[in-house]
Structures are given as C-alpha cells and as structure tokens.
Design an enzyme around this catalytic site. Structure first.
Site, PDB file in Angstrom:
ATOM      1  N   GLY A  44       0.836  -1.128  -0.048  1.00 21.00           N
ATOM      2  CA  GLY A  44      -0.054  -0.077   0.078  1.00 21.00           C
ATOM      3  C   GLY A  44       0.715   1.442  -0.021  1.00 21.00           C
ATOM      4  O   GLY A  44       0.266   2.172  -0.443  1.00 21.00           O
ATOM      5  N   ASP A 103      -5.099   1.593  10.696  1.00 21.84           N
ATOM      6  CA  ASP A 103      -6.901   1.408  10.801  1.00 21.84           C
ATOM      7  C   ASP A 103      -6.723   0.733  12.302  1.00 21.84           C
ATOM      8  O   ASP A 103      -6.835   1.412  13.118  1.00 21.84           O
ATOM      9  CB  ASP A 103      -6.879   0.254   9.588  1.00 21.84           C
ATOM     10  CG  ASP A 103      -8.238  -0.105   9.431  1.00 21.84           C
ATOM     11  OD1 ASP A 103      -9.036   0.806   9.432  1.00 21.84           O
ATOM     12  OD2 ASP A 103      -8.964  -1.165   9.196  1.00 21.84           O
ATOM     13  N   GLY A 105      -4.429  -0.903  13.710  1.00 20.82           N
ATOM     14  CA  GLY A 105      -3.267  -0.732  14.466  1.00 20.82           C
ATOM     15  C   GLY A 105      -2.636  -2.024  14.843  1.00 20.82           C
ATOM     16  O   GLY A 105      -1.585  -2.131  15.128  1.00 20.82           O
ATOM     17  N   LEU A 108       0.754  -2.535  12.886  1.00 21.40           N
ATOM     18  CA  LEU A 108       1.922  -1.588  13.221  1.00 21.40           C
ATOM     19  C   LEU A 108       2.381  -1.781  14.716  1.00 21.40           C
ATOM     20  O   LEU A 108       3.527  -1.836  14.699  1.00 21.40           O
ATOM     21  CB  LEU A 108       1.544  -0.194  12.982  1.00 21.40           C
ATOM     22  CG  LEU A 108       2.132   0.514  11.776  1.00 21.40           C
ATOM     23  CD1 LEU A 108       3.556   0.474  11.857  1.00 21.40           C
ATOM     24  CD2 LEU A 108       1.719  -0.187  10.468  1.00 21.40           C
TER      25      LEU A 108
HETATM   26  P1  IMP Z   1      -4.416  -2.478  10.562  1.00 24.71           P
HETATM   27  O1  IMP Z   1      -3.616  -3.522  10.936  1.00 24.71           O
HETATM   28  O2  IMP Z   1      -5.859  -2.745  10.596  1.00 24.71           O
HETATM   29  O3  IMP Z   1      -4.061  -0.979  11.039  1.00 24.71           O
HETATM   30  O4  IMP Z   1      -4.420  -2.381   8.871  1.00 24.71           O
HETATM   31  C1  IMP Z   1      -3.507  -1.670   8.113  1.00 24.71           C
HETATM   32  C2  IMP Z   1      -3.500  -1.897   6.533  1.00 24.71           C
HETATM   33  O5  IMP Z   1      -4.676  -2.534   6.164  1.00 24.71           O
HETATM   34  C3  IMP Z   1      -2.818  -0.927   5.910  1.00 24.71           C
HETATM   35  O6  IMP Z   1      -1.501  -0.913   5.693  1.00 24.71           O
HETATM   36  C4  IMP Z   1      -3.726  -1.016   4.629  1.00 24.71           C
HETATM   37  O7  IMP Z   1      -2.811  -2.073   3.569  1.00 24.71           O
HETATM   38  C5  IMP Z   1      -4.924  -1.766   4.877  1.00 24.71           C
HETATM   39  N1  IMP Z   1      -6.152  -0.793   5.207  1.00 24.71           N
HETATM   40  C6  IMP Z   1      -6.688  -0.114   6.118  1.00 24.71           C
HETATM   41  N2  IMP Z   1      -7.743   0.454   5.795  1.00 24.71           N
HETATM   42  C7  IMP Z   1      -7.803   0.349   4.548  1.00 24.71           C
HETATM   43  C8  IMP Z   1      -8.652   1.336   3.536  1.00 24.71           C
HETATM   44  O8  IMP Z   1      -9.512   1.903   3.869  1.00 24.71           O
HETATM   45  N3  IMP Z   1      -8.209   0.936   2.260  1.00 24.71           N
HETATM   46  C9  IMP Z   1      -7.554   0.137   1.942  1.00 24.71           C
HETATM   47  N4  IMP Z   1      -6.403  -0.589   2.949  1.00 24.71           N
HETATM   48  C10 IMP Z   1      -6.657  -0.335   4.032  1.00 24.71           C
HETATM   49 MG    MG Z   2      -0.579  -1.561   4.238  1.00 23.21          MG
END
Ligand code: IMP
Ligand code: MG
Length: 174
Positions: A44, A103, A105, A108
């Site tokens: 991404g 999103d 988290g 990360l």
């Molecule tokens: P987390 O572990 O839920 O924080 O996911 C983060 C990852 O999910 C990001 O690096 C994105 O690749 C993907 N992601 C989160 N939200 C979106 C969105 O709205 N559109 C597309 N990819 C998303």
């Molecule tokens: Mg990503």
C-alpha cells in the site's frame, strides 16, 4: 481514468501532495544528518514512499517490507502474516517506517514491537492516513499526514482486492 460510480474522491491529488510536502519538511528537520533507513511497507505504501523520498534532499536508504493482516475483504483478519527479510545492518540504523494507513493498528503495533527487538538506533513511524475510529491497538504515529473517517478508501496505493491502487486521488469505495 474513467469516472466510476462506486468511487467518490475524498482527498484530491493536490491535497495529497500538500500533505506529503508537510511530512517531508518535518522529516527533513529530524533526519537530514542521520542517513536513515526508510522502510516502505508493501504494497500500500509504494506510491506514498516514492513521492515522499523524492522530497527528501539528503542521504538516505530505502528498503521494503511486506506484511499483511487483510484477507481479500475489507476487515482486518486480526492476525499478521509476515514475510520479513530485514535489510543488512538493520541494527544501529535510524529507521523510519512508512505506512499508507493505520486502521486497527494491529499490523503496526506488531511490527513496531518486532523491529524494536532488533535494536535500531531509533524507530519512528510516518503514516499518510490515520483512521482512529477503528483503532484496536494503540500506535504512536510520529509523522501523520491526514486523519480520515471510518470509510474504506482506495487509490494512491490503497487497494480493494488488489484493484484501484493506481488511482491518483484517494477515493471512498461505496
Ligand atoms: P491495520 O492492521 O488494521 O491497522 O491495517 C493496516 C493496513 O490495512 C494498511 O496498511 C492498509 O494496507 C490496510 N487498510 C486499512 N484501511 C484501509 C482502507 O481503507 N483501504 C485500503 N486498505 C486499508
Ligand atoms: Mg499496508
């Protein structure tokens, strides 16, 4: 690209560029003499990273990590799937992680813990977008571009089922 009825522009390209400029200025102040390792999280962040590093006019290195916590849907699966090949000499470097969007988290917080164990000289996070409404794990973002509401976004590297990464604007997928 053809307009599509299921896409609505949320952040137009000129606003993205302004956010990247602001981030680059802050990163320049902090890293101009540190020869940092800029770590792009695939897939991404590939467009964001390429725009960001072209605004950093000082010595640095770029490397890439691929992680995924998403299946083919829009919700985090909750587990992080890692393919990690850390660059040579990771320990002792000033590492700046570049992420597209935070999103839940989960991705990360996992990665930051994992990398902190490898003893970098410093470890910070730069994210273009933050969706705080969906946070499940606390993550400190050192350099944040824009805060967004809880909608699924595509474009400028962000995908849905691997599509739409090439859109120049960040759009809401309806
Ligand atoms: P987390 O572990 O839920 O924080 O996911 C983060 C990852 O999910 C990001 O690096 C994105 O690749 C993907 N992601 C989160 N939200 C979106 C969105 O709205 N559109 C597309 N990819 C998303
Ligand atoms: Mg990503």
């Amino acid at each position: 690209m053809e307009p599509r009825s299921n896409l609505r522009v949320l952040i137009p390209r000129q606003d993205i560029a302004a956010a990247v400029d602001t981030l680059a200025a802050a990163i320049t102040r902090d890293y101009h003499d540190k020869n940092p390792l800029v770590l792009c999280l695939l897939k991404g962040s590939f467009i964001f990273t390429s725009d960001l590093v072209r605004r950093l006019y000082f010595p640095l290195e770029v490397d890439f990590l691929r992680l995924s916590s998403y299946g083919s849907g829009k919700e985090s699966s909750g587990s992080v799937d890692i393919t990690l090949h850390l660059p040579e000499g990771f320990g002792g470097r000033h590492v700046l992680i570049v992420e597209d969007i935070i999103d839940s988290g989960i991705t990360l917080s996992f990665l930051l813990d994992y990398l902190a164990d490898k003893e970098p000289a410093s470890l910070r996070l730069c994210a273009l977008l933050d969706k705080p409404a969906r946070r499940q794990r606390e993550v400190h973002v050192d350099y944040l571009g824009l805060t967004v509401s809880d909608e699924f976004l595509v474009g400028y590297g962000l995908d849905c089922d691997e599509k739409y990464r090439n859109l120049p604007d960040i759009c809401i997928l309806e």
